[in-house]
Scaffold this active site. Structure first.
Site, short mmCIF file in Angstrom:
data_model
loop_
_atom_site.label_atom_id
_atom_site.label_comp_id
_atom_site.label_asym_id
_atom_site.label_seq_id
_atom_site.Cartn_x
_atom_site.Cartn_y
_atom_site.Cartn_z
N HIS A 1 0.88 -1.16 0.00
CA HIS A 1 0.00 0.00 0.00
C HIS A 1 0.92 1.21 0.00
O HIS A 1 2.08 1.12 0.45
CB HIS A 1 -0.91 0.00 1.23
CG HIS A 1 -2.00 -1.03 1.13
ND1 HIS A 1 -2.06 -2.12 1.95
CD2 HIS A 1 -3.04 -1.13 0.27
CE1 HIS A 1 -3.11 -2.86 1.60
NE2 HIS A 1 -3.72 -2.28 0.60
N ASP B 1 2.38 1.64 3.28
CA ASP B 1 3.36 0.63 3.70
C ASP B 1 4.74 1.13 3.26
O ASP B 1 5.73 0.97 3.96
CB ASP B 1 3.13 -0.72 3.01
CG ASP B 1 1.80 -1.39 3.40
OD1 ASP B 1 1.43 -1.29 4.58
OD2 ASP B 1 1.17 -1.99 2.52
C1 XLS Z 1 -9.15 -6.17 0.71
C2 XLS Z 1 -8.23 -6.19 -0.39
C3 XLS Z 1 -6.92 -5.49 -0.13
C4 XLS Z 1 -6.26 -5.27 -1.47
C5 XLS Z 1 -5.16 -4.29 -1.54
O1 XLS Z 1 -10.14 -6.90 0.75
O2 XLS Z 1 -8.03 -7.52 -0.78
O3 XLS Z 1 -6.16 -6.21 0.74
O4 XLS Z 1 -5.85 -6.51 -1.95
O5 XLS Z 1 -5.57 -3.01 -1.31
#
Ligand code: XLS
Ligand code: MG
Length: 346
Positions: free
Chosen positions: A51, A54
């Protein structure tokens, strides 16, 4: 016959979470980001998903210049460790500005926040040397139908995607659909919706999709069919494999945990369409169980990868000719048993 694919694997730092859920605190001690990177490397995964925050913590409190500086420092660390960044995703569901949605908020100012933050996310991706931007549209939907207008929301969404596409000619946007949670109804709940949205943007060939198994199941769809559909359009650029027990909260279970057969079918769809041939990664968006002890912290990821690899062998050793004969004879009863016995190792 085309060369068999050697898959490359990845996960995100949130996939080694500390056991918290909406009803209780963490159950394992907090770990640093460096520890998470080291685990990834130690266990032979090739890439990490990020993210934006992150990569650059507290991103909203930092200047563009500072964000770039920290992203460059991270890139150095990743290079030193030999870790690739698979993608960067703007976390648009935490900030006070996204309480009422991000790109589709009713507030112009807040929509602008979401766009600005996404552009910073693209800058980070550039520095981390990935062109893949993942958009899980968490709060783009409605909780109260009369509060929003789905058509207008689509205009807002396309406007935001267009700004991102214009910001960087290299960026590829990958929409990750999910039908609900945290919203009651999401505006882009399935791969079909995401592909349709891509066609409205200024550069449809740079807007693709990411399939998460659990999200497809939550939409009442078969993830294998979603894979076939997306790949027919050449749009499957990333993948979040996991599992989900029915229409409940998003469970992010280990791959194959609920249905081995569905996992087998997903890999069969990946194999027949050549997923990975253009460098795409297999990512596991799975979480450790709340009950997992610290010494077993990585097991859900290692088990998911092991199940994936074992099932690749199962797919490759499946007698496709015999199956085709049964299909031609419309003997689906025998086909059904053939699949079961193959999975049972008979
Ligand atoms: C949430 C999502 C998230 C995405 C990335 O349900 O899976 O983790 O994969 O933002
Ligand atoms: Mg996901």
């Amino acid at each position: 016959m085309a060369k068999k694919i050697d898959y490359k694997f990845c996960f995100g730092p949130w996939n080694i979470s500390e056991g918290q859920d909406p009803y209780g605190p963490t159950t394992r001690p907090a770990q640093t980001f460096d520890w998470k990177l080291a685990q990834l490397k130690k266990h032979g995964f090739e890439a990490m998903m990020f993210h934006d925050d992150d990569a650059v913590p507290d991103i909203d409190s930092k200047s563009e210049q500072q964000i770039r500086k920290e992203a460059k420092e991270l890139k150095k660390r990743l290079d030193g460790l030999g870790i690739v960044a698979e993608m960067v995703a703007p976390r648009l569901w935490f900030a006070p500005q996204t309480i009422d949605g991000a790109y589709t908020s009713n507030s112009k100012k807040d929509r602008q926040y979401a766009i600005d933050r996404s552009l910073r996310c693209i800058d980070i991706a550039n520095i981390l040397d990935t062109d893949l931007i993942v958009l899980w549209l968490a709060r783009e939907g409605s909780y109260l139908r009369e509060s929003k207008d789905a058509g207008r929301a689509l205009d807002y969404l396309v406007e935001a995607l267009d700004k991102m596409l214009a910001h960087d000619k290299r960026a590829r946007l990958c929409i990750e659909p999910k039908p609900n949670e945290p919203m009651d109804h999401a505006y882009v709940p399935t791969i079909g919706h995401a592909v349709a949205v891509s066609s409205l943007t200024r550069d449809p060939k740079r807007v693709g999709v990411l399939i998460e198994s659990a999200h497809a199941i939550l939409a009442g769809l078969d993830p294998a069919d979603e894979i076939d559909f997306a790949m027919k359009f050449g749009k499957l650029w990333s993948l979040h494999l996991n599992d989900q027990n029915g229409l409940k909260y998003d469970q992010d279970r280990p791959f194959g945990n609920v249905s081995l057969r569905s996992a087998f079918d997903q890999i069969r769809a990946l194999e027949r369409n050549g997923y990975g041939r253009n460098g795409e990664y297999v990512c596991f968006d799975v979480h450790p169980f709340r009950t997992t002890k610290p010494e077993h912290w990585m097991d859900h990821l290692l088990n998911s990868r092991r199940t994936f690899e074992l099932l690749v062998k199962k797919v490759r050793s499946f007698d496709e000719k015999a199956a085709a004969k049964l299909v031609a004879d419309r003997n689906y009863q025998a086909l059904d048993q053939m699949v079961l016995e193959h999975l049972l190792g008979k």
